[in-house]
Structure formats: C-alpha cells, structure tokens
Design a protein around this motif. Structure first.
Motif, PDB file in Angstrom:
ATOM      1  N   HIS A  82      32.790  35.205  47.402  1.00  0.00           N
ATOM      2  CA  HIS A  82      32.387  35.650  46.068  1.00  0.00           C
ATOM      3  C   HIS A  82      33.681  35.938  45.303  1.00  0.00           C
ATOM      4  CE1 HIS A  82      31.029  38.501  43.021  1.00  0.00           C
ATOM      5  NE2 HIS A  82      29.864  37.905  43.121  1.00  0.00           N
ATOM      6  N   ALA A  83      33.703  35.691  44.019  1.00  0.00           N
ATOM      7  CA  ALA A  83      34.926  35.860  43.218  1.00  0.00           C
ATOM      8  C   ALA A  83      35.524  37.263  43.352  1.00  0.00           C
ATOM      9  CB  ALA A  83      34.651  35.551  41.752  1.00  0.00           C
ATOM     10  N   ASP A  84      34.687  38.287  43.371  1.00  0.00           N
ATOM     11  CA  ASP A  84      35.213  39.652  43.508  1.00  0.00           C
ATOM     12  C   ASP A  84      35.878  39.854  44.864  1.00  0.00           C
ATOM     13  OD1 ASP A  84      34.378  40.363  40.960  1.00  0.00           O
ATOM     14  OD2 ASP A  84      32.498  41.251  41.667  1.00  0.00           O
ATOM     15  N   ASP A  85      35.250  39.340  45.936  1.00  0.00           N
ATOM     16  CA  ASP A  85      35.850  39.454  47.270  1.00  0.00           C
ATOM     17  C   ASP A  85      37.168  38.686  47.332  1.00  0.00           C
ATOM     18  OD1 ASP A  85      33.710  40.995  48.247  1.00  0.00           O
ATOM     19  OD2 ASP A  85      32.603  39.210  48.876  1.00  0.00           O
ATOM     20  N   ARG A  86      37.174  37.483  46.769  1.00  0.00           N
ATOM     21  CA  ARG A  86      38.402  36.679  46.745  1.00  0.00           C
ATOM     22  C   ARG A  86      39.506  37.431  46.019  1.00  0.00           C
ATOM     23  NH1 ARG A  86      38.580  32.103  42.673  1.00  0.00           N
ATOM     24  NH2 ARG A  86      39.139  33.935  41.486  1.00  0.00           N
ATOM     25  N   ASN A  87      39.200  37.986  44.860  1.00  0.00           N
ATOM     26  CA  ASN A  87      40.206  38.712  44.077  1.00  0.00           C
ATOM     27  C   ASN A  87      40.700  39.950  44.813  1.00  0.00           C
ATOM     28  OD1 ASN A  87      39.992  36.784  42.092  1.00  0.00           O
ATOM     29  ND2 ASN A  87      38.639  38.010  40.800  1.00  0.00           N
ATOM     30  N   ASP A  88      39.801  40.624  45.532  1.00  0.00           N
ATOM     31  CA  ASP A  88      40.202  41.799  46.311  1.00  0.00           C
ATOM     32  C   ASP A  88      41.138  41.408  47.451  1.00  0.00           C
ATOM     33  OD1 ASP A  88      38.611  43.363  44.643  1.00  0.00           O
ATOM     34  OD2 ASP A  88      36.973  43.557  46.095  1.00  0.00           O
ATOM     35  N   VAL A  89      40.815  40.327  48.152  1.00  0.00           N
ATOM     36  CA  VAL A  89      41.676  39.863  49.250  1.00  0.00           C
ATOM     37  C   VAL A  89      43.034  39.431  48.699  1.00  0.00           C
ATOM     38  CG1 VAL A  89      41.967  38.055  51.003  1.00  0.00           C
ATOM     39  CG2 VAL A  89      39.782  39.263  50.805  1.00  0.00           C
ATOM     40  N   ILE A  90      43.035  38.745  47.577  1.00  0.00           N
ATOM     41  CA  ILE A  90      44.300  38.348  46.946  1.00  0.00           C
ATOM     42  C   ILE A  90      45.121  39.586  46.590  1.00  0.00           C
ATOM     43  CG2 ILE A  90      45.325  37.328  44.867  1.00  0.00           C
ATOM     44  CD1 ILE A  90      42.985  35.263  44.987  1.00  0.00           C
TER      45      ILE A  90
END
Length: 103
Positions: A82-90
């Motif tokens: 999910h975009a939010d999860d991706r952004n958090d991992v980044i």
C-alpha cells in the motif's frame, strides 16, 4: 510536460512516510529475510541486503527506493505494498542513511 519532469517528486523533495511505522512494518514483513536494524550487516537470508547497506548505497534516494519497491524482483516475494506502507518503509530506510557507524 516539461514542468512535470523538472519538478521534484514528493519522494525527493520532502520527508514522506513515518519512519517508526516503517520500522514496525519491516519488523513484521521484511525481517524474515533482511536485517532491518541499523548497523546489523547480516541478514537472515544471505542474498537479502541489510536495510543499512541499502540506505548507505551511493546515490540511494527515496525515489530510487520507491521505484525499486514498485518493481517485481525474482528473489523477493511478490507482494504489493500500500502506498502508505511503502512510504513508511522508505522513510525508515532513508533514516539509516546518514547515521554514524555503531561503536
């Protein structure tokens, strides 16, 4: 079109995501293969780079990570973030970029 190409993306121009949430996500979904803690060079899967080594790769950026995470890799499970999860991992991985080495 030129404006769209020359305008920095949100990934490069500002902090995105929540590094703490990214760490929590990585602990649940990535740590089986990757060393996710700062300074830990040895991943459980010898073929999986540590998050510290990814972050400290020359030229690594939020944009590069976003592209990488949105691309299938034969050595990784094929899951969609999910975009939010991706952004958090980044955000978490990028938080490891400029830390001094552990003593």
């Amino acid at each position: 079109m030129l404006a769209a190409v020359s305008t920095p993306s949100a990934v490069d121009s500002q902090e995105i995501g929540d590094a703490r949430q990214g760490y929590n996500f990585a602990a649940k979904h990535c740590a089986e293969c990757h060393a996710i803690d700062f300074g830990n060079p040895k991943s459980p899967n010898a073929d999986a780079p540590s998050f510290t080594s990814v972050a400290q790769t020359s030229g690594m950026s939020g944009r590069a990570l976003a592209v990488w995470l949105d691309t299938s890799h034969p050595t990784m499970p094929n899951f969609v973030l999910h975009a939010d999860d991706r952004n958090d991992v980044i955000a978490y991985i990028m938080s490891l970029k400029n830390r001094p080495p552990p003593k």
